[in-house]
Design an enzyme around this catalytic site. Structure first.
Site, PDB file in Angstrom:
ATOM      1  N   ASP A 145       0.916  -1.609   0.190  1.00 35.07           N
ATOM      2  CA  ASP A 145      -0.036  -0.169   0.023  1.00 35.07           C
ATOM      3  C   ASP A 145       1.168   1.075  -0.069  1.00 35.07           C
ATOM      4  OD1 ASP A 145      -1.557  -2.445   0.748  1.00 35.07           O
ATOM      5  OD2 ASP A 145      -2.531  -0.859   1.597  1.00 35.07           O
ATOM      6  N   LYS A 208      -6.585   3.469  -3.186  1.00 41.64           N
ATOM      7  CA  LYS A 208      -7.548   3.653  -2.189  1.00 41.64           C
ATOM      8  C   LYS A 208      -7.567   5.216  -1.214  1.00 41.64           C
ATOM      9  CE  LYS A 208      -5.499   2.063   3.013  1.00 41.64           C
ATOM     10  NZ  LYS A 208      -4.481   1.127   3.082  1.00 41.64           N
ATOM     11  N   LYS A 244     -10.732   1.104  -2.154  1.00 39.36           N
ATOM     12  CA  LYS A 244     -10.969   0.437  -0.918  1.00 39.36           C
ATOM     13  C   LYS A 244     -10.749   1.502  -0.046  1.00 39.36           C
ATOM     14  CE  LYS A 244      -6.888  -1.100   2.193  1.00 39.36           C
ATOM     15  NZ  LYS A 244      -5.736  -2.278   2.813  1.00 39.36           N
TER      16      LYS A 244
END
Length: 308
Positions: A145, A208, A244
């Protein structure tokens, strides 16, 4: 393709109006609610990102990742043999080895995700970001991430943003890359859309919303805009990119609402751990409480559920 983003206009009042309508969606009841909650569990990135993380609390988190819902509750729902686990365990790079070893000892194949690239501020040199990504992959992380440099968005340096994300994608190698946009710090919904597009063009497997450390994290308006960007990118290229939301999602009701929104915007095919994740640390505890209530008719006492 700068032409895709050069004339982007986001109708903010319409987006906000739609987001307000989402909050009024009816709550699912009974077995339908239980089914959606179990689906949410399989899409959770069970996360611990604290300065006081130790091998022991990472081991506990990994055990919870493999056994997210009490076995007797799953048996009551006839779901005990369906292999329900969370989508991934997310930790800092320094704790990746602990998580990998704990999951291996537990005999499960849940991927370990690691934050990297100067998380959460992104205010580190690119060379340092790339080195951190490579180390996390070397330690055994199968998902990375990364977080973007917000300054590149706020100053309109789209080619610079593309190049930074592209190099991060290259450093990830075989690992999946989720690109955190930190939407609460991008200034406008138009910037959220543009950053989403650039991140996907540069090879992101997921986009995300947040690090979870900003003042404003996952909200429905930014979720709508990011999902519309994913849909547009899919129409243009045929490539499916995951989504996400992360940060501030703490209740079972919120989790189900996000699932319903993804189904509404992107379709049922996005409702899999391969294309949808929920970034959360305390969410699982509330979901397990709701399932306990569904099975027994009463809420659990504090000692009746293991810590998430």
């Amino acid at each position: 393709e700068l032409g895709w983003i050069s004339k982007v206009y986001v109708n903010r009042p319409a987006v906000v109006r739609h987001a307000e309508q989402i909050k009024k969606w009816k709550t699912l009841k009974g077995n339908w609610q239980a089914a959606w909650l179990l689906k949410a569990v399989t899409c959770i990135d069970l996360t611990t990102l604290s300065g006081d993380d130790t091998p022991s609390n990472v081991h506990r988190l990994c055990f919870k990742a493999k056994h997210p819902i009490r076995e007797d509750l799953l048996k009551a729902l006839d779901m005990h043999d369906k292999g329900i686990t969370v989508g991934a365990v997310c930790v800092y790079p320094a704790r990746v080895t602990d998580a990998v070893n704990a999951l291996k000892a537990a005999g499960c194949n849940i991927p370990v995700a690691s934050v990297a690239a100067g998380f959460p501020s992104g205010q580190t040199p690119l060379e340092t970001k790339l080195a951190e990504i490579k180390l996390a992959v070397e330690y055994g992380a199968r998902e990375i991430d990364i977080v973007i440099s917000r300054s590149l968005v706020l100053t309109g340096q789209w080619e610079g943003l593309y190049e930074e994300i592209r190099q991060c994608r290259k450093a990830c190698g075989e690992a999946h890359m989720k690109t955190i946009l930190a939407t609460g710090e991008l200034g406008s919904l138009a910037n959220v859309y543009k950053a989403s597009m650039i991140a996907m063009m540069a090879g992101s497997d997921f986009i995300k919303t947040s690090t979870g450390k900003e003042v404003e994290n996952a909200t429905f308006p930014v979720g709508i805009v990011m999902m519309r960007a994913i849909k547009e990118y899919y129409w243009q290229t045929g490539n499916k990119v995951g989504f996400k939301p992360a940060g501030g999602i703490r209740t079972a009701k919120e989790a189900v609402t996000w699932l319903m929104l993804v189904k509404d915007e992107l379709g049922v095919e996005w409702l899999t751990p391969e294309l949808f994740r929920l970034g959360a640390s305390s969410l699982l505890g509330d979901i397990e409480q709701q399932i306990f209530y569904h099975v027994t008719g009463s809420y659990p006492l504090q000692h009746e559920l293991a810590m998430a």
